[in-house]
Scaffold this active site. Sequence first.
Site, PDB file in Angstrom:
ATOM      1  N   TYR A 106       1.242  -4.260 -44.300  1.00 12.46           N
ATOM      2  CA  TYR A 106       2.063  -5.603 -44.837  1.00 12.46           C
ATOM      3  C   TYR A 106       2.808  -5.555 -46.317  1.00 12.46           C
ATOM      4  O   TYR A 106       3.664  -6.558 -46.558  1.00 12.46           O
ATOM      5  CB  TYR A 106       1.101  -6.984 -45.175  1.00 12.46           C
ATOM      6  CG  TYR A 106       0.302  -7.222 -43.823  1.00 12.46           C
ATOM      7  CD1 TYR A 106       0.763  -6.474 -42.449  1.00 12.46           C
ATOM      8  CD2 TYR A 106      -0.733  -8.058 -43.769  1.00 12.46           C
ATOM      9  CE1 TYR A 106      -0.126  -6.913 -41.224  1.00 12.46           C
ATOM     10  CE2 TYR A 106      -1.532  -8.119 -42.626  1.00 12.46           C
ATOM     11  CZ  TYR A 106      -1.230  -7.745 -41.322  1.00 12.46           C
ATOM     12  OH  TYR A 106      -1.886  -7.978 -40.163  1.00 12.46           O
ATOM     13  N   LEU A 131      -1.499 -19.261 -33.482  1.00  9.54           N
ATOM     14  CA  LEU A 131      -0.550 -20.221 -33.283  1.00  9.54           C
ATOM     15  C   LEU A 131       0.712 -19.667 -32.616  1.00  9.54           C
ATOM     16  O   LEU A 131       1.301 -20.300 -31.751  1.00  9.54           O
ATOM     17  CB  LEU A 131      -0.448 -20.880 -34.691  1.00  9.54           C
ATOM     18  CG  LEU A 131      -1.479 -21.421 -35.573  1.00  9.54           C
ATOM     19  CD1 LEU A 131      -0.997 -21.815 -36.739  1.00  9.54           C
ATOM     20  CD2 LEU A 131      -2.053 -22.706 -34.584  1.00  9.54           C
ATOM     21  N   ILE A 134      -7.367 -16.242 -38.485  1.00  6.73           N
ATOM     22  CA  ILE A 134      -6.608 -16.363 -39.682  1.00  6.73           C
ATOM     23  C   ILE A 134      -5.043 -16.755 -39.652  1.00  6.73           C
ATOM     24  O   ILE A 134      -4.274 -15.840 -39.697  1.00  6.73           O
ATOM     25  CB  ILE A 134      -6.726 -14.530 -40.203  1.00  6.73           C
ATOM     26  CG1 ILE A 134      -6.451 -13.828 -38.723  1.00  6.73           C
ATOM     27  CG2 ILE A 134      -8.152 -14.375 -40.770  1.00  6.73           C
ATOM     28  CD1 ILE A 134      -6.384 -12.272 -39.258  1.00  6.73           C
ATOM     29  N   LYS A 181      -1.303 -17.824 -40.490  1.00 10.93           N
ATOM     30  CA  LYS A 181      -0.527 -17.565 -41.428  1.00 10.93           C
ATOM     31  C   LYS A 181       0.473 -18.675 -41.565  1.00 10.93           C
ATOM     32  O   LYS A 181       0.952 -19.497 -40.481  1.00 10.93           O
ATOM     33  CB  LYS A 181       0.468 -16.341 -41.403  1.00 10.93           C
ATOM     34  CG  LYS A 181       1.509 -16.086 -42.104  1.00 10.93           C
ATOM     35  CD  LYS A 181       2.826 -16.508 -41.430  1.00 10.93           C
ATOM     36  CE  LYS A 181       4.145 -16.488 -42.316  1.00 10.93           C
ATOM     37  NZ  LYS A 181       5.132 -17.129 -42.027  1.00 10.93           N
ATOM     38  N   SER A 182       0.846 -19.489 -42.779  1.00 13.49           N
ATOM     39  CA  SER A 182       1.989 -20.174 -43.097  1.00 13.49           C
ATOM     40  C   SER A 182       2.664 -19.875 -44.398  1.00 13.49           C
ATOM     41  O   SER A 182       1.738 -19.341 -45.261  1.00 13.49           O
ATOM     42  CB  SER A 182       1.587 -21.662 -42.827  1.00 13.49           C
ATOM     43  OG  SER A 182       2.789 -22.521 -43.067  1.00 13.49           O
ATOM     44  N   ARG A 210       1.435 -26.880 -43.940  1.00 15.98           N
ATOM     45  CA  ARG A 210       0.508 -26.325 -43.055  1.00 15.98           C
ATOM     46  C   ARG A 210      -0.388 -25.676 -43.617  1.00 15.98           C
ATOM     47  O   ARG A 210      -1.514 -25.263 -43.029  1.00 15.98           O
ATOM     48  CB  ARG A 210       1.670 -25.408 -42.186  1.00 15.98           C
ATOM     49  CG  ARG A 210       2.665 -26.213 -41.499  1.00 15.98           C
ATOM     50  CD  ARG A 210       3.650 -25.200 -40.791  1.00 15.98           C
ATOM     51  NE  ARG A 210       4.426 -25.875 -39.733  1.00 15.98           N
ATOM     52  CZ  ARG A 210       5.572 -25.232 -39.260  1.00 15.98           C
ATOM     53  NH1 ARG A 210       5.774 -23.940 -39.731  1.00 15.98           N
ATOM     54  NH2 ARG A 210       6.295 -25.899 -38.605  1.00 15.98           N
ATOM     55  N   ASN A 244      -4.109 -26.153 -41.980  1.00 16.50           N
ATOM     56  CA  ASN A 244      -4.604 -25.067 -41.026  1.00 16.50           C
ATOM     57  C   ASN A 244      -6.202 -24.887 -41.617  1.00 16.50           C
ATOM     58  O   ASN A 244      -6.999 -24.189 -40.777  1.00 16.50           O
ATOM     59  CB  ASN A 244      -3.931 -23.700 -41.107  1.00 16.50           C
ATOM     60  CG  ASN A 244      -2.506 -23.949 -40.482  1.00 16.50           C
ATOM     61  OD1 ASN A 244      -2.233 -25.020 -39.759  1.00 16.50           O
ATOM     62  ND2 ASN A 244      -1.596 -23.082 -40.600  1.00 16.50           N
TER      63      ASN A 244
HETATM   64  N1  LIG Z   1      -4.429  -6.742 -36.934  1.00 14.64           N
HETATM   65  C1  LIG Z   1      -3.446  -6.888 -36.210  1.00 14.64           C
HETATM   66  O1  LIG Z   1      -2.920  -5.989 -35.711  1.00 14.64           O
HETATM   67  C2  LIG Z   1      -2.636  -7.977 -36.672  1.00 14.64           C
HETATM   68  C3  LIG Z   1      -1.345  -8.359 -35.975  1.00 14.64           C
HETATM   69  C4  LIG Z   1      -0.841  -9.737 -36.118  1.00 14.64           C
HETATM   70  C5  LIG Z   1      -1.222 -10.494 -36.940  1.00 14.64           C
HETATM   71  N2  LIG Z   1      -2.596 -10.103 -37.767  1.00 14.64           N
HETATM   72  C6  LIG Z   1      -2.912 -10.996 -39.079  1.00 14.64           C
HETATM   73  O2  LIG Z   1      -3.067 -12.367 -38.324  1.00 14.64           O
HETATM   74  C7  LIG Z   1      -2.275 -13.302 -39.362  1.00 14.64           C
HETATM   75  C8  LIG Z   1      -2.013 -14.604 -38.399  1.00 14.64           C
HETATM   76  O3  LIG Z   1      -1.198 -14.011 -37.197  1.00 14.64           O
HETATM   77  P1  LIG Z   1       0.406 -14.240 -37.186  1.00 14.64           P
HETATM   78  O4  LIG Z   1       0.889 -14.299 -38.585  1.00 14.64           O
HETATM   79  O5  LIG Z   1       0.905 -13.078 -36.175  1.00 14.64           O
HETATM   80  O6  LIG Z   1       0.758 -15.716 -36.466  1.00 14.64           O
HETATM   81  P2  LIG Z   1      -0.044 -17.121 -36.594  1.00 14.64           P
HETATM   82  O7  LIG Z   1      -0.749 -17.393 -37.833  1.00 14.64           O
HETATM   83  O8  LIG Z   1      -0.491 -17.368 -35.100  1.00 14.64           O
HETATM   84  O9  LIG Z   1       1.384 -17.863 -36.527  1.00 14.64           O
HETATM   85  C9  LIG Z   1       2.142 -17.803 -37.740  1.00 14.64           C
HETATM   86  C10 LIG Z   1       3.502 -18.661 -37.423  1.00 14.64           C
HETATM   87  O10 LIG Z   1       3.154 -20.309 -36.942  1.00 14.64           O
HETATM   88  C11 LIG Z   1       3.659 -20.816 -37.953  1.00 14.64           C
HETATM   89  N3  LIG Z   1       2.893 -22.061 -38.094  1.00 14.64           N
HETATM   90  C12 LIG Z   1       1.843 -21.988 -39.120  1.00 14.64           C
HETATM   91  N4  LIG Z   1       1.063 -23.032 -38.919  1.00 14.64           N
HETATM   92  C13 LIG Z   1       1.748 -23.898 -38.321  1.00 14.64           C
HETATM   93  C14 LIG Z   1       1.228 -25.262 -38.053  1.00 14.64           C
HETATM   94  N5  LIG Z   1       0.496 -25.753 -38.706  1.00 14.64           N
HETATM   95  N6  LIG Z   1       1.964 -25.730 -37.042  1.00 14.64           N
HETATM   96  C15 LIG Z   1       3.084 -25.227 -36.518  1.00 14.64           C
HETATM   97  N7  LIG Z   1       3.397 -23.936 -36.718  1.00 14.64           N
HETATM   98  C16 LIG Z   1       2.897 -23.013 -37.670  1.00 14.64           C
HETATM   99  C17 LIG Z   1       4.161 -19.976 -39.187  1.00 14.64           C
HETATM  100  O11 LIG Z   1       5.287 -20.597 -39.545  1.00 14.64           O
HETATM  101  P3  LIG Z   1       5.316 -21.005 -41.367  1.00 14.64           P
HETATM  102  O12 LIG Z   1       5.113 -19.976 -42.003  1.00 14.64           O
HETATM  103  O13 LIG Z   1       6.965 -21.523 -41.132  1.00 14.64           O
HETATM  104  O14 LIG Z   1       4.340 -22.162 -41.236  1.00 14.64           O
HETATM  105  C18 LIG Z   1       4.500 -18.727 -38.383  1.00 14.64           C
HETATM  106  O15 LIG Z   1       5.731 -18.794 -37.763  1.00 14.64           O
HETATM  107  C19 LIG Z   1      -1.380 -12.359 -39.778  1.00 14.64           C
HETATM  108  O16 LIG Z   1      -0.660 -13.053 -40.696  1.00 14.64           O
HETATM  109  C20 LIG Z   1      -2.125 -11.167 -40.384  1.00 14.64           C
HETATM  110  O17 LIG Z   1      -2.894 -11.383 -41.295  1.00 14.64           O
HETATM  111  C21 LIG Z   1      -3.048  -8.814 -37.553  1.00 14.64           C
END
Ligand SMILES: NC(=O)c1ccc[n+]([C@@H]2O[C@H](COP(=O)([O-])OP(=O)(O)OC[C@H]3O[C@@H](n4cnc5c(N)ncnc54)[C@H](OP(=O)(O)O)[C@@H]3O)[C@@H](O)[C@H]2O)c1
Length: 245
Positions: A37, A174, A211, A213-214, A219, A223
């Site tokens: 990251y 999300l 976990i 992310k926002s 948010r 969250n």
């Molecule tokens: N181990 C792995 O291979 C792997 C892969 C992917 C991710 N991860 C980890 O998992 C974490 C989370 O996954 P992710 O970042 O892919 O996706 P996520 O947390 O499911 O979704 C993030 C997206 O949702 C939006 N969002 C956040 N809160 C919201 C809410 N309350 N209402 C509506 N939309 C919302 C965010 O936009 P805004 O930022 O504009 O709010 C962003 O576009 C990552 O950050 C990382 O730490 C690990």
Amino acid sequence: MPMVGFGTWQLRGSAGYDAIRQALEAGYRHIDTATMYGNEAEVGQALRDSGLDRRQVFLTTKLPPGRVGRERQTLCASLRALGTDYVDLWLVHWPPAARAVNPVWHEFLALRDEGKTRAVGVSNYSIRQIDSLIQASGVAPVVNQVPWSPALHDPQVLAANRERQVTVEGYSPLKGTNLNDPVLAEVAAAHGVTPAQVVLRWHIEHRIPVIPKSARPDRIAANLDLFGFSLSPGEAARIDALSRR
Ligand SMILES: NC(=O)c1ccc[n+]([C@@H]2O[C@H](COP(=O)([O-])OP(=O)(O)OC[C@H]3O[C@@H](n4cnc5c(N)ncnc54)[C@H](OP(=O)(O)O)[C@@H]3O)[C@@H](O)[C@H]2O)c1
């Protein structure tokens, strides 16, 4: 491991630092980062500036595939960037090529025994790959971090990990969800919360650490605001059924 962590993928630079500071101020005590990251320094700086004691925050980082064979250097670089002498959880970010799977795991266990990480786990591993680790070392990963959301809900995979004492941690909760789904909207309205909060609470009902992310302060706070309501078994079952659509 606190059940809700702050995901930090794509949170870099000053905007990333601000988001991580906001998360710590909002009450998150679990931060998920990774070498890949490129934001471990931001996480470390935000943690120091928060005034929190290092021991109050659960830190996860991960070994990227390109660093296989350089496990020690990579973890030491993570510790330097984070400004700490241990992480709480170190994960193999993706399964390496078959011949490297067991050597990587042995190195993980050695670094855990030295105290550089309190626990070791994996990410994106199948049950077969977990079994191979257990067979080779006798030690199961404590965590398998995998994508999880109502659409991906798979009780068999969950049970198979748990039978091996492996905690499934869910990522992209999300991103992997249609937040306009009528079932989520109905359940959210019944509790006076948002569909995103319903999805995150549903993970908690299933005892799946999650976990989100926002980058947005509202948010980030929402969250984590998941402990003032709970889902009935019927509501959870309706959300489980979204995976069968
Ligand atoms: N181990 C792995 O291979 C792997 C892969 C992917 C991710 N991860 C980890 O998992 C974490 C989370 O996954 P992710 O970042 O892919 O996706 P996520 O947390 O499911 O979704 C993030 C997206 O949702 C939006 N969002 C956040 N809160 C919201 C809410 N309350 N209402 C509506 N939309 C919302 C965010 O936009 P805004 O930022 O504009 O709010 C962003 O576009 C990552 O950050 C990382 O730490 C690990």
